[in-house]
Design an enzyme around this catalytic site. Structure first.
Site, short mmCIF file in Angstrom:
data_model
loop_
_atom_site.label_atom_id
_atom_site.label_comp_id
_atom_site.label_asym_id
_atom_site.label_seq_id
_atom_site.Cartn_x
_atom_site.Cartn_y
_atom_site.Cartn_z
N ASN A 45 21.38 4.05 -49.16
CA ASN A 45 20.66 4.37 -50.48
C ASN A 45 21.17 3.74 -51.74
O ASN A 45 22.48 3.75 -51.85
CB ASN A 45 20.26 5.93 -50.55
CG ASN A 45 21.61 6.77 -50.48
OD1 ASN A 45 22.45 6.46 -50.00
ND2 ASN A 45 21.39 7.89 -50.90
N ALA A 74 19.52 4.83 -62.95
CA ALA A 74 19.63 5.75 -63.89
C ALA A 74 17.98 6.27 -64.03
O ALA A 74 17.61 7.11 -64.62
CB ALA A 74 19.94 5.17 -65.19
N CYS A 85 15.65 4.66 -50.89
CA CYS A 85 16.30 5.11 -49.61
C CYS A 85 16.94 4.35 -48.59
O CYS A 85 16.44 2.94 -48.79
CB CYS A 85 15.22 6.19 -49.07
SG CYS A 85 14.66 7.52 -49.96
N GLU A 110 16.57 4.14 -45.51
CA GLU A 110 15.66 3.79 -44.58
C GLU A 110 14.93 2.59 -44.98
O GLU A 110 14.54 1.55 -44.34
CB GLU A 110 14.77 4.89 -44.16
CG GLU A 110 15.43 6.11 -43.47
CD GLU A 110 15.49 7.25 -44.63
OE1 GLU A 110 16.39 6.70 -45.73
OE2 GLU A 110 15.42 8.43 -44.53
N1 THU Z 1 17.59 9.73 -49.41
C1 THU Z 1 17.69 8.60 -48.42
O1 THU Z 1 18.17 7.53 -48.64
N2 THU Z 1 16.97 8.72 -47.34
C2 THU Z 1 16.75 10.17 -46.85
O2 THU Z 1 16.17 10.18 -45.80
C3 THU Z 1 16.55 11.36 -47.76
C4 THU Z 1 17.03 10.90 -49.10
C5 THU Z 1 18.25 9.58 -50.68
C6 THU Z 1 17.51 9.22 -51.98
C7 THU Z 1 18.83 9.63 -52.93
O3 THU Z 1 19.44 8.70 -53.27
C8 THU Z 1 19.22 10.82 -52.30
O4 THU Z 1 19.28 10.63 -50.84
C9 THU Z 1 18.89 12.33 -52.65
O5 THU Z 1 17.68 12.26 -52.69
#
Ligand code: THU
Length: 129
Positions: A42, A46, A53, A55
């Site tokens: 991820n 800001a 994310c 994925e």
């Molecule tokens: N996040 C992901 O990268 N993948 C997930 O499956 C859940 C959430 C990240 C987004 C953000 O950077 C942090 O986790 C908190 O939400």
């Protein structure tokens, strides 16, 4: 690659996460039908809504290099419960591989597998257009 190796890659990717706002690193490892693996983490911003994310990082890396046929993805997060993908990521997975497997890990390194269709029943896709 074994499931365990794929999960290990997802865990290792957490070290590259850029998470100054949530402090919640997530790593992903995406396996294609020809065995190629793309990884992601991820990347926050800001302007929170511009966060990407883990994925989707992996999926966009794969698609931009000519790979669309995904078999499974492992997702590692430091949560007590299994780290499941957000709604946007589920939708992006659905675009390319509605039959894919989603392997979710928790902080203890345990995993639980889902079919994407379980996570996104009645998902919207190209067949509606
Ligand atoms: N996040 C992901 O990268 N993948 C997930 O499956 C859940 C959430 C990240 C987004 C953000 O950077 C942090 O986790 C908190 O939400």
């Amino acid at each position: 690659m074994t499931k365990q190796e794929l999960c290990q890659k997802a865990v290792e990717m957490q070290k590259f996460s850029y998470v100054p706002y949530s402090n919640f690193p997530v790593g992903a490892a995406l396996e294609c039908s020809d065995g190629t693996v793309f990884t992601g983490c991820n990347v926050e911003n800001a302007a929170y809504g511009s966060t990407i994310c883990a994925e989707r990082t992996a999926i966009v890396k794969a698609v931009s290099e000519g790979h669309r046929d995904f078999v499974r993805i492992a997702i590692a997060g430091n949560s007590e419960d299994f780290c499941v993908p957000c709604g946007s990521c589920r939708q992006v997975m659905m675009e390319f591989a509605p039959g894919m497997e989603v392997i979710c890990l928790n902080a203890a390194g345990e995993s639980r597998s889902f079919a994407l269709r379980e996570l996104l029943p009645y998902g919207f896709d190209h067949t509606w257009l």
